[in-house]
Design an enzyme around this catalytic site. Sequence first.
Site, PDB file in Angstrom:
ATOM      1  N   GLU A  37      28.894 -14.621 -23.616  1.00 15.33           N
ATOM      2  CA  GLU A  37      29.103 -12.865 -24.600  1.00 15.33           C
ATOM      3  C   GLU A  37      29.532 -12.013 -23.389  1.00 15.33           C
ATOM      4  O   GLU A  37      29.151 -11.068 -22.901  1.00 15.33           O
ATOM      5  CB  GLU A  37      28.303 -12.446 -24.977  1.00 15.33           C
ATOM      6  CG  GLU A  37      27.794 -13.218 -26.354  1.00 15.33           C
ATOM      7  CD  GLU A  37      25.966 -12.047 -26.785  1.00 15.33           C
ATOM      8  OE1 GLU A  37      26.430 -12.506 -27.876  1.00 15.33           O
ATOM      9  OE2 GLU A  37      25.385 -11.310 -25.783  1.00 15.33           O
ATOM     10  N   ASP A  66      20.818 -16.545 -33.280  1.00 11.47           N
ATOM     11  CA  ASP A  66      20.913 -15.262 -32.523  1.00 11.47           C
ATOM     12  C   ASP A  66      19.184 -15.320 -33.644  1.00 11.47           C
ATOM     13  O   ASP A  66      19.292 -13.443 -34.077  1.00 11.47           O
ATOM     14  CB  ASP A  66      21.802 -14.749 -33.326  1.00 11.47           C
ATOM     15  CG  ASP A  66      21.143 -13.267 -31.835  1.00 11.47           C
ATOM     16  OD1 ASP A  66      20.062 -13.431 -31.377  1.00 11.47           O
ATOM     17  OD2 ASP A  66      22.243 -12.249 -31.158  1.00 11.47           O
ATOM     18  N   GLU A  86      14.859  -6.092 -33.603  1.00  7.01           N
ATOM     19  CA  GLU A  86      17.252  -6.186 -33.745  1.00  7.01           C
ATOM     20  C   GLU A  86      17.406  -5.914 -35.034  1.00  7.01           C
ATOM     21  O   GLU A  86      18.019  -5.398 -35.637  1.00  7.01           O
ATOM     22  CB  GLU A  86      17.205  -6.791 -32.730  1.00  7.01           C
ATOM     23  CG  GLU A  86      18.996  -6.539 -33.108  1.00  7.01           C
ATOM     24  CD  GLU A  86      19.642  -7.928 -31.630  1.00  7.01           C
ATOM     25  OE1 GLU A  86      18.627  -8.889 -30.621  1.00  7.01           O
ATOM     26  OE2 GLU A  86      20.759  -8.118 -31.610  1.00  7.01           O
TER      27      GLU A  86
END
Lengths: 690, 690
Positions: free
Chosen positions: A268, A341, A369
């Site tokens: 990323e 993820d 998250e």
Amino acid sequence: MKNQIISLLVLICVPLLLHAEDGHNLWLRGKSTASVNVVCSKHSATIDIAEQELHQEWQGKANATVVLTIKPNKFIKGDGYMLSDDGVQANTDLGILYGVFALLRHQQTGNPIRDVIISNPSYERRILDHWDNLDGTIERGYAGRSIFWHDGKDSLAVTEKDKKLWQAYARANASIGINGAVLDNVNASPLILTTAYLNRVKAIAAVLRPYGIRTYLSVNFASPIVIGGLKTADPLNPEVQKWWKDKAREIYGLIPDFGGFLVKANSEGQPGPQNYGRTHADGANVMADALRPFGGIVMWRAFVYSANDKDRAKQAYSEFMPLDGKFRDNVIIQVKNGPIDFQPREPFSPLFGAMKQTSVMSELEITQEYLGQAIHLVFLAPMWKEFLKSDTYQEGKGSTVARCTDGTIFSQKYTAIAGVSNIGSDTNWCGHPFAQANWYAFGRLAWNDQLSSDQIADEWLKLTFMPTASEDKTKSTVLPIVWDIKFLKPVKQMMLESREAAVNYMMPLGLHCLFAPENHYGPGPWWAPKYVRKDWTAPYYHQADTAGIGFDRTENGSDAVSQYHEPLRSLFNDVNTCPEIYLLWFHHLPWTYKLKSGRTLWDALCYHYQEGLDQVREFQKTWDRVQPYVDSERFYVVQSKLRQQCENAQVWKDACLLYFQQFSRMPIPYDIERPVHNLNDLKNDMGRSR
Amino acid sequence: MKNQIISLLVLICVPLLLHAEDGHNLWLRGKSTASVNVVCSKHSATIDIAEQELHQEWQGKANATVVLTIKPNKFIKGDGYMLSDDGVQANTDLGILYGVFALLRHQQTGNPIRDVIISNPSYERRILDHWDNLDGTIERGYAGRSIFWHDGKDSLAVTEKDKKLWQAYARANASIGINGAVLDNVNASPLILTTAYLNRVKAIAAVLRPYGIRTYLSVNFASPIVIGGLKTADPLNPEVQKWWKDKAREIYGLIPDFGGFLVKANSEGQPGPQNYGRTHADGANVMADALRPFGGIVMWRAFVYSANDKDRAKQAYSEFMPLDGKFRDNVIIQVKNGPIDFQPREPFSPLFGAMKQTSVMSELEITQEYLGQAIHLVFLAPMWKEFLKSDTYQEGKGSTVARCTDGTIFSQKYTAIAGVSNIGSDTNWCGHPFAQANWYAFGRLAWNDQLSSDQIADEWLKLTFMPTASEDKTKSTVLPIVWDIKFLKPVKQMMLESREAAVNYMMPLGLHCLFAPENHYGPGPWWAPKYVRKDWTAPYYHQADTAGIGFDRTENGSDAVSQYHEPLRSLFNDVNTCPEIYLLWFHHLPWTYKLKSGRTLWDALCYHYQEGLDQVREFQKTWDRVQPYVDSERFYVVQSKLRQQCENAQVWKDACLLYFQQFSRMPIPYDIERPVHNLNDLKNDMGRSR
């Protein structure tokens, strides 16, 4: 009759005089009800803490004597301990402290110790990863700002308030066995390795040390350039190697028990060895060599993927498997539980058990998250247990992820497990009162991965919500049996069901990555702007069209199944044997595909979403019913958040069903509540989906 | 077996080839399926229209002959008509037109005429009140802008587009018997009486006239000052009297069949005779005297209340009763159905039947100001029937509101009924496709107040949704029996239940005026800023406190009950005999008050709100199930609005229960779904409650 008695008892006892609680004390609410004599031949900062805890929280027999014994025992491993009614034995000071906390926990949960208990940690390093930025913000943090870093002038000055908070943090961690903390974000600032910041790390480490917590740092691979003034960060460059060695020496000069580095490289947008044509092994090893003389480790993340045409779920395996055996023995590859993820549900990453010549550790996400953040009540122990118990079959049946990482199957110099922290500066640390349970559960599982979710929830609820000793002394007491039946049982049930509820209302049947972008909170299955790389859009993952839905990862598709050991490869590959919970993870199926229930895929999807919504509605009823047993402060906070969760569940259901219905072209079964939102409104609202 | 056959038929018939419909044709979708011969000895603009309608829409026997006969008949009153299979007889040209529309309606609803039908209007004047402002906006309008008035330059120029729209409007009204239109807002601009505007009124009247629709105007009491240049509008001032006479003469010079004036005076800030120490009778009579020579009438509104300490519900009665007998015979006092203001449910205004020496007419509100506007599906016929059938007992049992205003009990020179229009420039006229049914229902009830809500809904649904003749010719036809069972029955049921559902989720048990301010859409039971007069705040009406809820209008309270004739006075006064639907209208009761169901008041309130929400959810299911029978354009519009209605019902339930729970301090019964909103969020969102 039993119910009548209980009702009577309730009538007698209500209203309870429950103290308002702001949650800052977490599960450490016990106060001593009697005096205790503590006998220990040794003194140290850690032992002193253990003695102090005993005096502060003792709820055993009055004037009892507790003996703390530091003596090797072949059944006690590492910082494990042996516990009896009146004594704690351990190999280490820290083992004594852990044993004392365990003894007190037994008292406070009304679970007396019979005979002798020996408890050894499942993983040697039990680490919290704080994704805290140096300006005080927290990536994926939902409970205020960093407790370690502040912004502004004097941001590096260490105050008494800082130290008090760090100590409370350390105590809470020690009480559940956590012994490491990565203090900064994996998207790391090179500044963390400057002397100014290292001095603050030193101060933090000093507070954490007596509680047995080592400090670690996330480091930026380009640090030799950015703060070192070098022209390259090439790991094979001697100047770079020297720079890392010098830096390690500096760190250990300040923090002799420094734990090591956590590295996100070539992931990323972060720099890494591939920028110089080197491998992840080259990159990890340069740091490992620098840290080894001091006993430090490198946790090198396998969370890598690029915007190529390959199935993202395959990329970590593809990239790391060829490097198996090429890493130093003080490198541990840190692998997220799932191949993608931290989604509400993923199968385990195929790297577990596959890397046989390399140390591997799990990375779990405690912060929610993708699971409703600080709004939704989602107890994560069941998710982690599902993961840890997953059988990789890599060394035959029973090669669970847990056993593949705890050293029982593969010989690893270091064993470890990490959880991305949900801790911030909010008074109650985690935002949602029940989010504390996830911090607690991570610690308990890191210590003992054999604990059941039920046991953990049971312990946590008793420690966190049971009327405390001082309340007990009021006239309006509640009998434990009443509390167990009226509060503990239904609330525990809610906790244990909560993760499956979230899967139902967010992404059932193996769906994943349907989130609105950026905030990862609300639904955005439609989200796919042209300018965005495909593997960052939702349709890449659900692949819905009029023919069907799901990501074909079979032999005929991306062949991600081939990364799993038999019999899993065949099991996942065959739609008839693939577990329904992973169905659309591995298969693209027609809307009319018949599930084992006899329902079509479309209908089943509809029922899952409705069930999720209905489950949250039941959670609301459960919580409202226990109002007499909870102090009003925490009661109303949770009640309010459950309302939002229910409203959100409705949004999730409507968004996903209305969006997918465009492809299925089938009616929502008529015994299901109809959507109450319009798809276009939901799309327009996405920006403010919280 | 029957069900099986129907299912089979459905399978054969689906997918229907239904034309997309934008709703502009309202209930006038019939197209001729055969030719017809029309015989009439007379010709006029109105008769020509009647003939044209027959040719355009004939669905009877091919080449049949229909005879139109204008001949007095003692059983035919006013513009009534006599109908047979092959002929229409009437006293007037307009009677013929009404008869022709009725004949065609019988054909299109599959309801053949056996023998002879005579139909006479219940009220002589059947009027739509348009609250259209001269700038083209519409007060309480939710379907676009005014069809009569535009803003900007050339706003008074009459275009062909205007005339086409006015004609379609006139035709629709004539088809259901409406024969009057007040063209401007009761909050009237004095400008309406200037020559420039009167010329536009003349043009509108010319289009409406052949359809039998008279024009009326709302006028501002201060017109003599504002546009007349006088120093006063005192109705006893000779100059003022002369001004009104001159103005009347001017109007009738332009519009010979002008209907008269509608006046809102000394109400909500409008000027009126009280400004000069005169009475409402003085004010109304000055206009009545001016209009009488030309056959015009004055509709003088009784909607008056001031910010004093008196119960607002009592004020209209208190103010007007002393004036009974003091009004000219061409004045009609126009009274809203309830004593306050078009709430979801009110008892009838006590003025009905009480003013025995004065003509009285009902004012209904077709536009859904307080009933979800153009978002909620609420069929108003049941509300109006409930009102019209209310027994006032003023002249003994059976003195219903209908009979007190239609001339059968009291001799009135003019009988009339008015409805505040829901019509605007939107393609489908009314915003919500089902709002058209309220326009339709008002017209049908104004013509025949004995029609049942069921009959009206039945007619309207057949005319509005039944596949038309041209669609019928396609292969994919739907048999009427299938359509009746699969579409008509459930959708009619939904319509008939819809008003009670709205009462349930908005204001059950006699609650009223709980709206957020200004827009009158969402809930605002808490709304009471200090700067606002008390009778404009919600707590004034619900009076909730920890002791209970409801407005005490008994003898011990405001004594509003005394305005009702016995036995109603006693019935309403006694909590044991007061109908539960009006309970909190007349009584302030403890939260623990036991209703006849055995439930406490608080519990009952909770169940009503939940029932309302559940009813809307059922409406959604009903509508989704009929998708095969509705063109997609209208299907999706209604589906989308029902979703919003359901979301709104949830907001209403949560807002009212959470707000009132602060006073009741009792739990919401645990078998009821918990709120999903937090009270503070709802309060903050009030501004954007749409």
